[in-house]
Design a protein around this motif. Sequence first.
Motif, short mmCIF file in Angstrom:
data_model
loop_
_atom_site.label_atom_id
_atom_site.label_comp_id
_atom_site.label_asym_id
_atom_site.label_seq_id
_atom_site.Cartn_x
_atom_site.Cartn_y
_atom_site.Cartn_z
N TRP A 40 0.87 -1.18 0.00
CA TRP A 40 0.00 0.00 0.00
C TRP A 40 0.90 1.22 0.00
N ASN A 41 0.91 1.98 -1.09
CA ASN A 41 1.84 3.09 -1.28
C ASN A 41 1.26 4.46 -0.99
N LEU A 42 0.16 4.54 -0.26
CA LEU A 42 -0.49 5.83 -0.05
C LEU A 42 0.43 6.81 0.66
N ARG A 43 1.07 6.41 1.74
CA ARG A 43 1.92 7.34 2.49
C ARG A 43 3.06 7.87 1.63
N LYS A 44 3.69 7.00 0.85
CA LYS A 44 4.80 7.40 -0.02
C LYS A 44 4.32 8.39 -1.09
N LEU A 45 3.17 8.12 -1.68
CA LEU A 45 2.64 9.01 -2.71
C LEU A 45 2.21 10.35 -2.13
N MET A 46 1.68 10.32 -0.90
CA MET A 46 1.33 11.58 -0.25
C MET A 46 2.59 12.43 -0.01
N ALA A 47 3.65 11.81 0.47
CA ALA A 47 4.89 12.53 0.76
C ALA A 47 5.48 13.14 -0.51
N ALA A 48 5.34 12.44 -1.63
CA ALA A 48 5.85 12.96 -2.90
C ALA A 48 5.12 14.23 -3.33
N ARG A 49 3.93 14.43 -2.78
CA ARG A 49 3.14 15.63 -3.09
C ARG A 49 3.05 16.58 -1.89
N ASP A 50 4.02 16.47 -0.99
CA ASP A 50 4.12 17.33 0.20
C ASP A 50 2.88 17.28 1.08
N LEU A 51 2.23 16.14 1.15
CA LEU A 51 1.13 15.92 2.08
C LEU A 51 1.66 15.01 3.19
N PHE A 52 2.03 15.60 4.32
CA PHE A 52 2.65 14.82 5.38
C PHE A 52 1.70 14.54 6.54
N GLN A 53 0.62 15.27 6.65
CA GLN A 53 -0.36 15.05 7.71
C GLN A 53 -1.54 14.28 7.13
N THR A 54 -1.96 13.24 7.84
CA THR A 54 -3.12 12.49 7.35
C THR A 54 -4.36 13.35 7.33
N SER A 55 -4.42 14.33 8.24
CA SER A 55 -5.60 15.21 8.28
C SER A 55 -5.68 16.11 7.04
N ASP A 56 -4.57 16.25 6.28
CA ASP A 56 -4.61 17.03 5.04
C ASP A 56 -5.51 16.39 4.00
N LEU A 57 -5.71 15.09 4.10
CA LEU A 57 -6.54 14.38 3.12
C LEU A 57 -8.03 14.57 3.36
N VAL A 58 -8.43 14.85 4.60
CA VAL A 58 -9.86 14.92 4.94
C VAL A 58 -10.60 15.92 4.05
N PRO A 59 -10.16 17.20 3.95
CA PRO A 59 -10.91 18.13 3.10
C PRO A 59 -10.78 17.80 1.60
N LEU A 60 -9.64 17.26 1.20
CA LEU A 60 -9.47 16.90 -0.21
C LEU A 60 -10.41 15.77 -0.62
N LEU A 61 -10.59 14.81 0.28
CA LEU A 61 -11.54 13.74 0.01
C LEU A 61 -12.97 14.27 0.01
N ALA A 62 -13.28 15.16 0.96
CA ALA A 62 -14.63 15.73 1.06
C ALA A 62 -14.99 16.50 -0.21
N GLU A 63 -14.03 17.20 -0.81
CA GLU A 63 -14.26 17.92 -2.07
C GLU A 63 -14.71 16.98 -3.18
N ARG A 64 -14.34 15.71 -3.05
CA ARG A 64 -14.67 14.71 -4.07
C ARG A 64 -15.81 13.80 -3.63
N GLY A 65 -16.52 14.23 -2.59
CA GLY A 65 -17.71 13.50 -2.14
C GLY A 65 -17.45 12.32 -1.22
N VAL A 66 -16.22 12.17 -0.71
CA VAL A 66 -15.89 11.07 0.19
C VAL A 66 -15.71 11.68 1.58
N HIS A 67 -16.62 11.36 2.48
CA HIS A 67 -16.60 11.94 3.82
C HIS A 67 -16.15 10.88 4.82
#
Length: 111
Positions: free
Chosen positions: A9-36
């Motif tokens: 599962w490469n999610l953490r590595k791919l997040m780091a490559a895009r300067d997303l280091f906090q898991t909480s950074d994904l919450v609003p990005l997912l919500a923008e795409r209808g995933v709550h």
Amino acid sequence: MKKNMSIRWNLRKLMAARDLFQTSDLVPLLAERGVHLSREQVYRLVAQPPQRLSMDTLAALCDILAVTPNDLIEVVEVKAQVAKPTASGETASSEPAPPTRRTRVRRPEGL
């Protein structure tokens, strides 16, 4: 020969490559795409491979990270140890055999 398969599962590595280091950074990005998802759910999603993953969540993650599902999930073969039979036909275990102890059986007197 039995093949054991697992996923990487490469999610953490791919997040780091895009300067997303906090898991909480994904919450609003997912919500923008209808995933709550809650912060705890997103943390578990990032920290360990999910056993189940909705297609909506997978599509949202791929869109956020600009990757394909193949980038996110890699199927890998797990090398399994196979016990080889010994000369006596038994399978050898990886643990050493317990030490043997000689015992002497004595009959009670008078029998």
